[in-house]
Design an enzyme around this catalytic site. Structure first.
Site, short mmCIF file in Angstrom:
data_model
loop_
_atom_site.label_atom_id
_atom_site.label_comp_id
_atom_site.label_asym_id
_atom_site.label_seq_id
_atom_site.Cartn_x
_atom_site.Cartn_y
_atom_site.Cartn_z
N LYS A 135 -3.24 8.16 3.33
CA LYS A 135 -4.45 7.89 4.10
C LYS A 135 -4.27 8.26 5.57
O LYS A 135 -5.20 8.74 6.23
CB LYS A 135 -4.85 6.42 3.98
CG LYS A 135 -5.37 6.03 2.60
CD LYS A 135 -6.63 6.79 2.22
CE LYS A 135 -7.23 6.26 0.93
NZ LYS A 135 -8.42 7.04 0.50
N TYR A 146 0.84 -1.21 0.00
CA TYR A 146 0.00 0.00 0.00
C TYR A 146 0.87 1.26 0.00
O TYR A 146 0.45 2.32 -0.45
CB TYR A 146 -0.95 -0.02 1.19
CG TYR A 146 -2.19 0.80 0.98
CD1 TYR A 146 -3.01 0.59 -0.12
CD2 TYR A 146 -2.56 1.78 1.89
CE1 TYR A 146 -4.16 1.34 -0.31
CE2 TYR A 146 -3.71 2.53 1.71
CZ TYR A 146 -4.51 2.30 0.62
OH TYR A 146 -5.64 3.05 0.43
#
Length: 256
Positions: A164, A157
């Protein structure tokens, strides 16, 4: 049943029928809300026009807003205000990172790629909130989409996880800042869903399988389930909730 008639919401980030934001749109539409949509490129507008055929919206309120442009965000929300008047909330589901920054080693992330992910995935919420506030004089609700990779290091990720994490901090500070204006700001941490963005995450099928095997509900969630939680957060049912990050991930966040 929740009734959102006479409520108006701006939805940002629909790319196609698999988008989380479209799941949100479907739920809000079923509950009677008036919906306003933003898009980045002309091809996205054409896709939106097709998707609108699946909804019950009497009019198509579509606005081109590239969140990397302050001018487009400012002018876009100003035009929304002129066309539909005040709004009751915004659903923000916008994120982007270069493919090479998702597939490679995190330590090799370029400065340009790092800043790009932050700009589109996190800062965009800040400027959107600033402009949306002008259309919510009596208060409202802003909800953003995030993922568990913002709280923990998730394999592959990479730079999006950092973006995020920034987004989730952004939500908290906006909640503090806009609270006196009766504007609530929250996030939904959605489980992995096969969206256009998910294609860029390496080993995505492995992530889905792990949820099915280990999450308390033993299954993955879908876009509409996220939409149901969004409807709660965007409505008056959540009038005392702000600065929160609600996980819609079959409970995966709660286990080791």
């Amino acid at each position: 049943m929740l009734n959102l008639e006479n409520k108006t919401y701006v939805i940002m980030g629909i790319a196609n029928k698999r988008s989380i934001a479209f799941g949100v749109a479907k739920v809000l539409d079923q509950l009677g809300a008036k919906l306003v949509f933003t898009y980045r490129k002309e091809r996205s507008r054409k896709e939106l026009e097709k998707l609108l055929e699946q909804l019950n919206q009497p009019e198509a309120h579509l606005y081109q807003i590239d969140v990397q442009s302050d001018e487009e965000v400012i002018n876009g929300f100003e035009q929304i205000g002129k066309d539909v008047g005040n709004i009751d909330g915004v659903y923000h589901s916008i994120a982007f990172a270069n493919m090479e920054d998702l597939r490679g080693r995190f330590s090799e992330t370029s400065r340009e790629g790092f800043l790009l992910a932050q700009d589109i995935s996190s800062y965009s919420l800040t400027i959107v909130a600033h402009e949306a506030k002008k259309l919510m004089p009596e208060g409202g609700s802003i909800v953003a989409t995030t993922y568990l990779g913002g709280e923990f290091a998730v394999q592959n990720y990479n730079v999006m996880g950092v973006a995020k994490a920034s987004l989730e901090a952004n939500v908290k500070y906006l909640a503090l800042d806009l609270g006196p204006d009766n504007i609530r700001v929250n996030a939904i941490s959605a489980g992995p869903i096969r969206t256009l963005s998910a294609k860029g995450v390496g080993g995505f099928n492995t992530i889905l399988k792990e949820i099915e095997e280990r999450a308390p509900l033993k299954r993955n969630v879908d876009q509409v389930e996220v939409g149901k939680t969004a409807a709660y957060l965007l409505s008056d049912l959540s009038s005392g909730v702000t600065g929160e990050n609600i996980h819609v991930d079959s409970g995966f966040h709660a286990i080791k």
